[in-house]
Scaffold this motif. Structure first.
Motif, PDB file in Angstrom:
ATOM      1  N   PRO A  71     -10.168  43.654  19.025  1.00 14.01           N
ATOM      2  CA  PRO A  71     -10.302  43.124  17.661  1.00 14.01           C
ATOM      3  C   PRO A  71     -11.413  42.092  17.549  1.00 14.01           C
ATOM      4  N   ASN A  72     -12.062  42.097  16.407  1.00 13.24           N
ATOM      5  CA  ASN A  72     -13.025  41.042  16.085  1.00 13.24           C
ATOM      6  C   ASN A  72     -12.246  39.821  15.634  1.00 13.24           C
ATOM      7  N   GLU A  73     -12.593  38.698  16.174  1.00 14.34           N
ATOM      8  CA  GLU A  73     -11.923  37.473  15.765  1.00 14.34           C
ATOM      9  C   GLU A  73     -12.502  37.009  14.431  1.00 14.34           C
ATOM     10  N   VAL A  74     -11.633  36.483  13.584  1.00 15.72           N
ATOM     11  CA  VAL A  74     -12.079  35.955  12.296  1.00 15.72           C
ATOM     12  C   VAL A  74     -12.645  34.562  12.538  1.00 15.72           C
ATOM     13  N   PRO A  75     -13.874  34.300  12.120  1.00 15.19           N
ATOM     14  CA  PRO A  75     -14.428  32.959  12.344  1.00 15.19           C
ATOM     15  C   PRO A  75     -13.628  31.911  11.576  1.00 15.19           C
ATOM     16  N   ARG A  76     -13.480  30.770  12.178  1.00 17.84           N
ATOM     17  CA  ARG A  76     -12.729  29.677  11.564  1.00 17.84           C
ATOM     18  C   ARG A  76     -13.678  28.776  10.785  1.00 17.84           C
ATOM     19  N   ALA A  77     -13.236  28.361   9.623  1.00 17.18           N
ATOM     20  CA  ALA A  77     -14.009  27.404   8.834  1.00 17.18           C
ATOM     21  C   ALA A  77     -13.763  26.018   9.412  1.00 17.18           C
ATOM     22  N   SER A  78     -14.797  25.227   9.482  1.00 17.97           N
ATOM     23  CA  SER A  78     -14.632  23.884  10.027  1.00 17.97           C
ATOM     24  C   SER A  78     -13.829  23.027   9.047  1.00 17.97           C
ATOM     25  N   ASP A  79     -13.150  22.040   9.573  1.00 21.03           N
ATOM     26  CA  ASP A  79     -12.344  21.159   8.727  1.00 21.03           C
ATOM     27  C   ASP A  79     -13.239  20.449   7.724  1.00 21.03           C
ATOM     28  N   GLY A  80     -12.900  20.532   6.487  1.00 24.50           N
ATOM     29  CA  GLY A  80     -13.696  19.880   5.443  1.00 24.50           C
ATOM     30  C   GLY A  80     -14.973  20.634   5.120  1.00 24.50           C
ATOM     31  N   GLY A  81     -15.220  21.746   5.816  1.00 20.80           N
ATOM     32  CA  GLY A  81     -16.438  22.504   5.565  1.00 20.80           C
ATOM     33  C   GLY A  81     -16.248  23.482   4.421  1.00 20.80           C
ATOM     34  N   GLU A  82     -17.236  24.310   4.231  1.00 21.37           N
ATOM     35  CA  GLU A  82     -17.153  25.296   3.171  1.00 21.37           C
ATOM     36  C   GLU A  82     -16.187  26.403   3.566  1.00 21.37           C
ATOM     37  N   ARG A  83     -15.619  27.041   2.578  1.00 21.97           N
ATOM     38  CA  ARG A  83     -14.702  28.138   2.857  1.00 21.97           C
ATOM     39  C   ARG A  83     -15.484  29.380   3.271  1.00 21.97           C
ATOM     40  N   LEU A  84     -14.782  30.312   3.919  1.00 20.32           N
ATOM     41  CA  LEU A  84     -15.407  31.555   4.365  1.00 20.32           C
ATOM     42  C   LEU A  84     -15.601  32.495   3.187  1.00 20.32           C
ATOM     43  N   THR A  85     -16.710  33.184   3.180  1.00 13.35           N
ATOM     44  CA  THR A  85     -16.987  34.198   2.171  1.00 13.35           C
ATOM     45  C   THR A  85     -17.007  35.563   2.864  1.00 13.35           C
ATOM     46  N   LEU A  89     -17.762  37.248   7.330  1.00 10.92           N
ATOM     47  CA  LEU A  89     -16.896  38.092   8.136  1.00 10.92           C
ATOM     48  C   LEU A  89     -17.672  39.260   8.717  1.00 10.92           C
ATOM     49  N   HIS A  90     -17.096  39.889   9.754  1.00 11.35           N
ATOM     50  CA  HIS A  90     -17.741  41.041  10.390  1.00 11.35           C
ATOM     51  C   HIS A  90     -17.510  42.292   9.553  1.00 11.35           C
ATOM     52  N   ALA A  91     -18.383  43.276   9.744  1.00 10.54           N
ATOM     53  CA  ALA A  91     -18.284  44.510   8.960  1.00 10.54           C
ATOM     54  C   ALA A  91     -17.081  45.347   9.379  1.00 10.54           C
ATOM     55  N   SER A  92     -16.694  45.252  10.636  1.00  9.92           N
ATOM     56  CA  SER A  92     -15.598  46.076  11.139  1.00  9.92           C
ATOM     57  C   SER A  92     -14.501  45.182  11.690  1.00  9.92           C
ATOM     58  N   GLY A  93     -13.288  45.684  11.708  1.00  9.72           N
ATOM     59  CA  GLY A  93     -12.166  44.923  12.233  1.00  9.72           C
ATOM     60  C   GLY A  93     -12.077  44.953  13.744  1.00  9.72           C
ATOM     61  N   SER A  94     -12.895  45.797  14.395  1.00  9.55           N
ATOM     62  CA  SER A  94     -12.861  45.867  15.846  1.00  9.55           C
ATOM     63  C   SER A  94     -14.269  46.090  16.375  1.00  9.55           C
ATOM     64  N   LYS A  95     -14.416  45.861  17.681  1.00 10.93           N
ATOM     65  CA  LYS A  95     -15.716  46.066  18.326  1.00 10.93           C
ATOM     66  C   LYS A  95     -15.483  46.756  19.659  1.00 10.93           C
ATOM     67  N   ARG A  96     -16.554  47.274  20.236  1.00 12.76           N
ATOM     68  CA  ARG A  96     -16.460  47.969  21.523  1.00 12.76           C
ATOM     69  C   ARG A  96     -16.147  46.946  22.605  1.00 12.76           C
ATOM     70  N   SER A  97     -15.190  47.281  23.444  1.00 14.73           N
ATOM     71  CA  SER A  97     -14.777  46.374  24.510  1.00 14.73           C
ATOM     72  C   SER A  97     -15.760  46.449  25.672  1.00 14.73           C
ATOM     73  N   GLU A  98     -15.923  45.335  26.377  1.00 13.92           N
ATOM     74  CA  GLU A  98     -16.778  45.325  27.570  1.00 13.92           C
ATOM     75  C   GLU A  98     -16.160  46.193  28.663  1.00 13.92           C
ATOM     76  N   ASN A  99     -14.853  46.126  28.813  1.00 18.25           N
ATOM     77  CA  ASN A  99     -14.137  46.899  29.825  1.00 18.25           C
ATOM     78  C   ASN A  99     -13.702  48.218  29.202  1.00 18.25           C
ATOM     79  N   GLN A 100     -14.271  49.326  29.662  1.00 16.24           N
ATOM     80  CA  GLN A 100     -13.959  50.635  29.120  1.00 16.24           C
ATOM     81  C   GLN A 100     -12.901  51.373  29.932  1.00 16.24           C
ATOM     82  N   ASN A 101     -12.276  50.718  30.902  1.00 14.35           N
ATOM     83  CA  ASN A 101     -11.189  51.341  31.665  1.00 14.35           C
ATOM     84  C   ASN A 101      -9.927  51.315  30.823  1.00 14.35           C
ATOM     85  N   ARG A 102      -9.220  52.433  30.830  1.00 14.13           N
ATOM     86  CA  ARG A 102      -7.979  52.503  30.061  1.00 14.13           C
ATOM     87  C   ARG A 102      -6.928  51.619  30.690  1.00 14.13           C
TER      88      ARG A 102
END
Length: 112
Positions: A71-85, A89-102
């Motif tokens: 899974p792609n991690e959702v970036p965290r907004a810094s405290d007191g910073g601007e909200r996320l738009t 966010l990433h285009a996909s909910g998941s990404k290719r894993s470095e480890n391709q072993n099942r």
């Protein structure tokens, strides 16, 4: 004892004529609808011919690929910073894993 239909026909011949006319109208409507359907079907294009079917690419058949995803991690907004738009966010909910072993289930541990 005469049936009710015979009694009505004997007493009122106009009723019998009306039933016959309605029956002829219904039969005519059915014949017209079948002829209309056949005429419409003749105007439609036929099924595709053998030469119009899709063909395999020159490289051969395409096979499915298997990937281990994480899974792609959702970036965290810094405290007191601007909200996320949505742009943050990433285009996909998941990404290719470095480890391709099942991952295999092992009775001693959750992952191996």
């Amino acid at each position: 004892m005469k049936s009710l239909a015979l009694q009505v026909a004997a007493t009122n011949p106009a009723g019998v004529i009306a039933v016959l006319v309605c029956g002829l109208l219904i039969a005519g409507a059915l014949v017209w609808s079948v002829r209309f359907g056949l005429k419409t079907r003749r105007r439609e294009p036929g099924p595709p011919g053998r030469h119009e079917q899709p063909t395999l690419p020159e490289s051969g058949p395409v096979h499915e690929t298997r990937q281990m995803r994480e899974p792609n991690e959702v970036p965290r907004a810094s405290d007191g910073g601007e909200r996320l738009t949505p742009h943050d966010l990433h285009a996909s909910g998941s990404k290719r894993s470095e480890n391709q072993n099942r991952r295999r289930w092992n009775s001693d541990s959750d992952r191996q």
